[in-house]
Design a protein around this motif. Structure first.
Motif, PDB file in Angstrom:
ATOM      1  N   UNK A 143       0.809  -1.207   0.000  1.00 45.91           N
ATOM      2  CA  UNK A 143       0.000   0.000   0.000  1.00 45.91           C
ATOM      3  C   UNK A 143       0.849   1.266   0.000  1.00 45.91           C
ATOM      4  N   UNK A 144       0.177   2.349  -0.370  1.00 45.17           N
ATOM      5  CA  UNK A 144       0.875   3.639  -0.369  1.00 45.17           C
ATOM      6  C   UNK A 144       1.122   4.113   1.071  1.00 45.17           C
ATOM      7  N   UNK A 145       2.208   4.875   1.170  1.00 44.31           N
ATOM      8  CA  UNK A 145       2.528   5.445   2.496  1.00 44.31           C
ATOM      9  C   UNK A 145       1.554   6.582   2.799  1.00 44.31           C
ATOM     10  N   UNK A 146       0.876   6.477   3.915  1.00 41.14           N
ATOM     11  CA  UNK A 146      -0.102   7.495   4.277  1.00 41.14           C
ATOM     12  C   UNK A 146       0.598   8.718   4.870  1.00 41.14           C
ATOM     13  N   UNK A 147      -0.177   9.769   4.944  1.00 44.13           N
ATOM     14  CA  UNK A 147       0.367  11.011   5.529  1.00 44.13           C
ATOM     15  C   UNK A 147       0.584  10.836   7.033  1.00 44.13           C
ATOM     16  N   UNK A 148       1.586  11.504   7.589  1.00 48.74           N
ATOM     17  CA  UNK A 148       1.819  11.383   9.048  1.00 48.74           C
ATOM     18  C   UNK A 148       0.605  11.824   9.848  1.00 48.74           C
ATOM     19  N   UNK A 149       0.314  11.085  10.867  1.00 55.26           N
ATOM     20  CA  UNK A 149      -0.801  11.431  11.738  1.00 55.26           C
ATOM     21  C   UNK A 149      -0.484  12.617  12.631  1.00 55.26           C
ATOM     22  N   UNK A 150      -1.471  13.132  13.320  1.00 48.27           N
ATOM     23  CA  UNK A 150      -1.235  14.275  14.218  1.00 48.27           C
ATOM     24  C   UNK A 150      -0.368  13.859  15.401  1.00 48.27           C
ATOM     25  N   UNK A 151       0.338  14.805  15.898  1.00 51.03           N
ATOM     26  CA  UNK A 151       1.228  14.551  17.027  1.00 51.03           C
ATOM     27  C   UNK A 151       0.426  14.258  18.301  1.00 51.03           C
ATOM     28  N   UNK A 152       0.782  13.170  18.951  1.00 50.03           N
ATOM     29  CA  UNK A 152       0.061  12.778  20.155  1.00 50.03           C
ATOM     30  C   UNK A 152       0.472  13.605  21.368  1.00 50.03           C
ATOM     31  N   UNK A 153      -0.251  13.427  22.439  1.00 52.58           N
ATOM     32  CA  UNK A 153       0.050  14.135  23.682  1.00 52.58           C
ATOM     33  C   UNK A 153       1.293  13.557  24.337  1.00 52.58           C
ATOM     34  N   UNK A 154       1.960  14.387  25.089  1.00 53.52           N
ATOM     35  CA  UNK A 154       3.147  13.936  25.814  1.00 53.52           C
ATOM     36  C   UNK A 154       2.753  12.923  26.874  1.00 53.52           C
ATOM     37  N   UNK A 155       3.528  11.877  26.956  1.00 55.21           N
ATOM     38  CA  UNK A 155       3.263  10.845  27.942  1.00 55.21           C
ATOM     39  C   UNK A 155       3.706  11.245  29.350  1.00 55.21           C
ATOM     40  N   UNK A 156       3.367  10.409  30.296  1.00 55.62           N
ATOM     41  CA  UNK A 156       3.755  10.658  31.688  1.00 55.62           C
ATOM     42  C   UNK A 156       5.266  10.482  31.825  1.00 55.62           C
ATOM     43  N   UNK A 157       5.874  11.366  32.566  1.00 55.34           N
ATOM     44  CA  UNK A 157       7.311  11.299  32.761  1.00 55.34           C
ATOM     45  C   UNK A 157       7.690  10.016  33.464  1.00 55.34           C
ATOM     46  N   UNK A 158       8.658   9.303  32.878  1.00 57.37           N
ATOM     47  CA  UNK A 158       9.062   8.024  33.429  1.00 57.37           C
ATOM     48  C   UNK A 158       9.924   8.162  34.669  1.00 57.37           C
ATOM     49  N   UNK A 159      10.155   7.030  35.304  1.00 56.28           N
ATOM     50  CA  UNK A 159      10.987   6.994  36.506  1.00 56.28           C
ATOM     51  C   UNK A 159      12.442   7.220  36.120  1.00 56.28           C
ATOM     52  N   UNK A 160      13.156   7.931  36.945  1.00 60.26           N
ATOM     53  CA  UNK A 160      14.552   8.204  36.673  1.00 60.26           C
ATOM     54  C   UNK A 160      15.340   6.909  36.625  1.00 60.26           C
ATOM     55  N   UNK A 161      16.096   6.731  35.550  1.00 61.93           N
ATOM     56  CA  UNK A 161      16.861   5.514  35.365  1.00 61.93           C
ATOM     57  C   UNK A 161      18.120   5.491  36.211  1.00 61.93           C
ATOM     58  N   UNK A 162      18.741   4.295  36.228  1.00 63.83           N
ATOM     59  CA  UNK A 162      19.992   4.152  36.982  1.00 63.83           C
ATOM     60  C   UNK A 162      21.109   4.911  36.279  1.00 63.83           C
ATOM     61  N   UNK A 163      22.088   5.309  37.062  1.00 62.53           N
ATOM     62  CA  UNK A 163      23.215   6.032  36.502  1.00 62.53           C
ATOM     63  C   UNK A 163      24.033   5.095  35.611  1.00 62.53           C
ATOM     64  N   UNK A 164      24.361   5.559  34.424  1.00 62.77           N
ATOM     65  CA  UNK A 164      25.120   4.768  33.481  1.00 62.77           C
ATOM     66  C   UNK A 164      26.590   4.713  33.843  1.00 62.77           C
ATOM     67  N   UNK A 165      27.313   3.857  33.093  1.00 64.76           N
ATOM     68  CA  UNK A 165      28.740   3.722  33.325  1.00 64.76           C
ATOM     69  C   UNK A 165      29.477   4.971  32.870  1.00 64.76           C
ATOM     70  N   UNK A 166      30.613   5.211  33.458  1.00 59.07           N
ATOM     71  CA  UNK A 166      31.420   6.369  33.084  1.00 59.07           C
ATOM     72  C   UNK A 166      32.008   6.134  31.699  1.00 59.07           C
ATOM     73  N   UNK A 167      31.784   7.078  30.826  1.00 64.65           N
ATOM     74  CA  UNK A 167      32.277   6.960  29.463  1.00 64.65           C
ATOM     75  C   UNK A 167      33.759   7.263  29.364  1.00 64.65           C
ATOM     76  N   UNK A 168      34.341   6.953  28.201  1.00 63.19           N
ATOM     77  CA  UNK A 168      35.769   7.242  28.026  1.00 63.19           C
ATOM     78  C   UNK A 168      36.038   8.735  28.027  1.00 63.19           C
ATOM     79  N   UNK A 169      37.259   9.095  28.371  1.00 64.65           N
ATOM     80  CA  UNK A 169      37.643  10.498  28.414  1.00 64.65           C
ATOM     81  C   UNK A 169      37.660  11.083  27.007  1.00 64.65           C
TER      82      UNK A 169
END
Length: 363
Positions: free
Chosen positions: A132-158
């Motif tokens: 099928x043909x590619x349809x036009x982009x739909x309208x932008x949805x509402x912003x979702x609920x802010x998620x829980x803060x994730x764990x701190x990632x590993x220290x990256x290289x210098x």
């Protein structure tokens, strides 16, 4: 959720590699924008997933309601028994299982939900349809609920050293530092210019009364002046009351003893008795007394002016290594019968100091 984390980690690694290898700021800004767009897409997907879950919950609720409704309609059938566990219907005589199904497409299209008959045999697979043909982009949805803060990632290289920044503004003036060590003596400077005359100093102590000068020649008679203003009534003072005395302290040895003055310059009114060293007030009024001490080097003496045999004021003269002179004046109102005397408080063993004592009736 895992796909979203994987996408973000992958894009972060790509962004880091481009920044390390290229040092091109515009590429870094472009990737930052792409990461922001992908994050927005993930948020939109979460909103869509939330809506699907909500529709699924509504569909399940409607299905349970429909099954209860069919169970109520079939209560009069003798060949079936109705069960209240999620609305399932179990026939007694039928061999095929009666299992109502729901059409998800009908639910999403907004039509009513209907139950179907028994499940039929599986049909043959049809040919694959055209893309099928590619349809036009739909309208932008509402912003979702802010998620829980994730764990701190590993220290990256210098990262590599950054570019040199622009020169900053001049900072505020700091706190003055501590005084440094004393420097060596400098060369002698040139003689400075003569300074301005200083301000007039404070008046010095009153000097001793000098000897009477020679009588001057008679001056010419002056012109008659204008009559002065009438003065205020005066008080009865019995004439002028004053005295001026001098004595040496070498012959006085006992502390607390009245000084007896052996030199009398004047004693107007004869209110001072040189034999006892006591002045007796016969005319009440305001009096001024002046006591002056002169001491030799390495001598120290302390005298007091007593009022009615009680210490009133005291003066101390300390010669140290040079001669010294100290003067003290005191004034006060005396009543008739009050006495004034000078008493020795302290002195060195062989003191040859000289004391001058004067008194005046002021008013």
């Amino acid at each position: 959720m895992v796909d979203r984390v994987g996408i973000i980690v992958l894009l972060s690694l790509v962004l880091h590699n481009v920044y390390v290898n290229g040092h091109e700021k515009h590429k870094y800004d472009t990737l930052q924008q792409e990461v922001s767009d992908l994050k927005q897409i993930v948020l939109d997907m979460n909103v869509e997933l939330h809506n699907v879950k909500k529709q699924y919950a509504e569909l399940k609720e409607n299905m349970i309601t429909s099954r209860y409704k069919h169970g109520d309609e079939d209560t009069n059938r003798p060949e079936t028994s109705h069960k209240r566990d999620l609305g399932q219907i179990t026939p007694h005589t039928r061999s095929a299982v009666y299992n109502p199904t729901l059409h998800l497409a009908s639910l999403l299209n907004g039509t009513r939900i209907k139950a179907s008959g028994p499940k039929g045999e599986k049909g043959e697979s049809g040919t694959q349809g055209l893309k099928g043909d590619i349809s036009a982009p739909g309208p932008r949805g509402q912003n979702g609920v802010k998620g829980v803060k994730g764990d701190m990632g590993l220290v990256g290289p210098k990262g590599p050293p950054g570019l040199t920044g622009q020169k900053g503004e001049v900072g505020q003036r700091g706190i003055p530092g501590a005084m440094g060590p004393k420097g060596s003596q400098g060369y002698k400077g040139e003689q400075g210019r003569k300074g301005n005359n200083g301000r007039q100093g404070l008046p010095g102590p009153r000097g001793f009364i000098g000897s009477q000068g020679q009588k001057g020649t008679k001056g010419n008679t002056g012109e008659k002046g204008n009559q002065g203003l009438k003065g205020s009534p005066g008080s009865c003072q019995g004439g002028n009351v004053s005295f001026s005395l001098q004595t040496g302290l070498k012959r006085i040895r006992q502390h607390g003893q009245n000084l007896r003055f052996d030199t009398l310059y004047w004693n107007n009114g004869n209110h001072f008795d040189p034999s006892t060293g006591v002045f007796t007030c016969r005319v009440p009024g305001l009096y001024l007394f002046i006591l002056t001490l002169t001491v030799n080097p390495e001598e120290k003496i302390q005298l007091s002016i007593n009022l009615n045999d009680h210490q009133w004021r005291f003066v101390t003269a300390d010669g140290n290594r040079t001669s010294a002179s100290t003067s003290m004046s005191v004034s006060g109102y005396l009543s008739r019968g009050n006495t004034i005397s000078v008493v020795l408080l302290q002195r060195s063993k062989h003191s040859a100091s000289t004391c001058y004592f004067e008194g005046f009736l002021v008013s």
